[in-house]
Design an enzyme around this catalytic site. Structure first.
Site, mmCIF file in Angstrom:
data_model
loop_
_atom_site.group_PDB
_atom_site.id
_atom_site.type_symbol
_atom_site.label_atom_id
_atom_site.label_comp_id
_atom_site.label_asym_id
_atom_site.label_seq_id
_atom_site.Cartn_x
_atom_site.Cartn_y
_atom_site.Cartn_z
ATOM 1 N N SER A 129 -5.688 -15.051 -0.383
ATOM 2 C CA SER A 129 -6.573 -14.715 -1.266
ATOM 3 C C SER A 129 -7.729 -15.759 -1.200
ATOM 4 O O SER A 129 -7.625 -16.566 -0.628
ATOM 5 C CB SER A 129 -5.869 -14.695 -2.838
ATOM 6 O OG SER A 129 -6.902 -14.556 -3.706
ATOM 7 N N TYR A 142 -1.337 -19.356 -9.675
ATOM 8 C CA TYR A 142 -1.702 -18.398 -8.679
ATOM 9 C C TYR A 142 -2.301 -19.333 -7.477
ATOM 10 O O TYR A 142 -1.918 -18.965 -6.434
ATOM 11 C CB TYR A 142 -2.522 -17.432 -9.312
ATOM 12 C CG TYR A 142 -2.552 -16.377 -8.202
ATOM 13 C CD1 TYR A 142 -1.630 -15.810 -7.558
ATOM 14 C CD2 TYR A 142 -3.927 -15.940 -7.762
ATOM 15 C CE1 TYR A 142 -1.932 -14.654 -6.404
ATOM 16 C CE2 TYR A 142 -4.439 -14.834 -6.847
ATOM 17 C CZ TYR A 142 -3.177 -14.283 -6.305
ATOM 18 O OH TYR A 142 -3.480 -13.344 -5.210
HETATM 19 N N1 NAP Z 1 -5.522 -7.108 -5.743
HETATM 20 C C1 NAP Z 1 -6.159 -8.364 -5.862
HETATM 21 O O1 NAP Z 1 -7.371 -8.500 -6.432
HETATM 22 C C2 NAP Z 1 -5.930 -9.290 -4.521
HETATM 23 C C3 NAP Z 1 -6.825 -10.138 -4.141
HETATM 24 C C4 NAP Z 1 -6.158 -11.160 -3.126
HETATM 25 C C5 NAP Z 1 -5.121 -11.123 -2.614
HETATM 26 N N2 NAP Z 1 -4.101 -10.251 -2.996
HETATM 27 C C6 NAP Z 1 -2.805 -10.396 -2.548
HETATM 28 O O2 NAP Z 1 -2.514 -9.119 -1.994
HETATM 29 C C7 NAP Z 1 -1.196 -8.950 -2.002
HETATM 30 C C8 NAP Z 1 -0.774 -7.614 -2.271
HETATM 31 O O3 NAP Z 1 -1.235 -7.481 -3.624
HETATM 32 P P1 NAP Z 1 -1.857 -5.976 -4.147
HETATM 33 O O4 NAP Z 1 -3.375 -6.321 -4.805
HETATM 34 O O5 NAP Z 1 -1.656 -4.759 -3.178
HETATM 35 O O6 NAP Z 1 -1.014 -5.744 -5.576
HETATM 36 P P2 NAP Z 1 0.147 -4.807 -6.058
HETATM 37 O O7 NAP Z 1 -0.389 -3.387 -5.901
HETATM 38 O O8 NAP Z 1 0.553 -5.232 -7.326
HETATM 39 O O9 NAP Z 1 1.125 -5.037 -4.757
HETATM 40 C C9 NAP Z 1 2.101 -6.018 -4.639
HETATM 41 C C10 NAP Z 1 3.225 -5.747 -3.827
HETATM 42 O O10 NAP Z 1 4.149 -6.632 -3.589
HETATM 43 C C11 NAP Z 1 5.233 -6.335 -3.713
HETATM 44 N N3 NAP Z 1 6.308 -7.386 -4.405
HETATM 45 C C12 NAP Z 1 5.830 -8.319 -5.336
HETATM 46 N N4 NAP Z 1 7.032 -9.157 -5.451
HETATM 47 C C13 NAP Z 1 8.107 -8.881 -4.557
HETATM 48 C C14 NAP Z 1 9.040 -9.347 -4.128
HETATM 49 N N5 NAP Z 1 9.615 -10.438 -4.678
HETATM 50 N N6 NAP Z 1 9.740 -8.789 -2.916
HETATM 51 C C15 NAP Z 1 9.319 -7.894 -2.112
HETATM 52 N N7 NAP Z 1 8.027 -7.171 -2.580
HETATM 53 C C16 NAP Z 1 7.468 -7.705 -3.771
HETATM 54 C C17 NAP Z 1 5.376 -5.169 -4.935
HETATM 55 O O11 NAP Z 1 6.477 -4.302 -4.671
HETATM 56 P P3 NAP Z 1 7.669 -4.192 -5.544
HETATM 57 O O12 NAP Z 1 7.010 -4.405 -7.286
HETATM 58 O O13 NAP Z 1 8.017 -2.735 -5.466
HETATM 59 O O14 NAP Z 1 8.756 -5.155 -5.038
HETATM 60 C C18 NAP Z 1 3.975 -4.738 -4.481
HETATM 61 O O15 NAP Z 1 4.414 -3.710 -3.368
HETATM 62 C C19 NAP Z 1 -0.504 -9.917 -2.831
HETATM 63 O O16 NAP Z 1 0.081 -11.034 -1.994
HETATM 64 C C20 NAP Z 1 -1.779 -10.600 -3.714
HETATM 65 O O17 NAP Z 1 -1.562 -11.545 -4.195
HETATM 66 C C21 NAP Z 1 -4.480 -9.196 -4.157
#
Ligand code: NAP
Length: 241
Positions: A129, A142
């Site tokens: 991120s 975070y």
């Molecule tokens: N959205 C943003 O603004 C943003 C910006 C920068 C970076 N990111 C990063 O991008 C990545 C994906 O996030 P996203 O934005 O796509 O959010 P999201 O839609 O909430 O997706 C998060 C994913 O991680 C999985 N997850 C969470 N905890 C887990 C665990 N203990 N074991 C296995 N799977 C797990 C969730 O699946 P389950 O709940 O089904 O396990 C879900 O599929 C994350 O690392 C986040 O920090 C996001």
């Protein structure tokens, strides 16, 4: 057929990456805790769904054992919990963030590295991120976890020098996924406010960066990609209409 293991593929960036890599010709093996959601994405992409909790070492080992081979690992599972100042930090939330973002990346990489090396053209992609190199008020739990995940990832770049494994960090700014809903404990109004008056990235925009990085020739290592919405200059400088 090349095999891509993608963690956190039940929603957001992980699900979009599953679609992008499947279109690129990969067999995708998808991991997350919500199996039903995962199975929907797997059915759409012709991939396999395997229940996975990256905070549980036994679950990670079982996931890795399902894979006969692995060419690409996308360490995407993770996210944020809360937006509390350090002065009123919730230790349990900090622990969860460290467990999923940092230890999850370490565990998955450790478990799949032998297969990635054996493939002769392996690739570890970690979704960190802009919080991996910026800080903001209320974000310490975070940002500390993402800074640490980035450190793990950059260490791998050194430790795997000479091995046939590429290492790419993807550092997005604001992406509209379930990220904010999770951060605010299911509060839909609070989640919506994050993107008010601006156009965030879509999960597909980030997945396209991952697809591009893994589809470069084997001798080309894309070290890192920082990708933000045009309306976002830093974690806190956002232009809203
Ligand atoms: N959205 C943003 O603004 C943003 C910006 C920068 C970076 N990111 C990063 O991008 C990545 C994906 O996030 P996203 O934005 O796509 O959010 P999201 O839609 O909430 O997706 C998060 C994913 O991680 C999985 N997850 C969470 N905890 C887990 C665990 N203990 N074991 C296995 N799977 C797990 C969730 O699946 P389950 O709940 O089904 O396990 C879900 O599929 C994350 O690392 C986040 O920090 C996001």
């Amino acid at each position: 057929m090349r095999v891509a293991a993608i963690t956190g593929a039940s929603s957001g960036i992980g699900a979009a990456t599953a679609r992008a890599l499947a279109a690129e010709g990969y067999l995708t093996v998808l991991g997350a805790r919500r199996l039903e959601r995962l199975e929907q994405v797997a059915a759409e992409t012709g991939g396999e769904a395997v229940e996975l909790d990256v905070t549980d070492p036994a679950s990670v080992e079982a996931f890795a054992a399902c894979l006969e081979s692995c060419d690409v690992l996308v360490n995407n599972a993770g996210g944020a919990h809360g937006l509390d100042p350090v002065a009123s930090s919730d230790e349990e939330k900090w622990r969860r963030m460290y467990e999923s973002n940092v230890l999850g990346t370490m565990r998955m990489t450790r478990a799949l590295l032998p297969k990635l090396i054996a493939s002769g053209d392996g690739h570890v992609v970690s979704v960190t991120s802009i919080a991996a190199f910026e800080v903001y008020r209320g974000g310490a739990g975070y940002t500390a976890a993402k800074h640490a995940q980035r450190a793990v990832h950059q260490t791998l770049r050194l430790e795997l020098l000479g091995e046939p494994v590429r290492i790419t960090e993807i550092a997005p700014g604001m992406v509209e996924t379930e990220f904010s809903l999770v951060r605010f404990g299911g509060d839909e109004e609070a989640a919506k406010r994050v993107y008010e008056g601006m156009q965030p990235l879509r999960a597909e925009d980030v997945a396209e960066c991952i697809r591009w990085a893994v589809s470069r020739p084997p001798h080309v290592n894309i070290d890192e990609i920082v990708v933000r919405p045009r309306a976002q200059a830093t974690a806190t400088e956002v232009h809203r209409a």
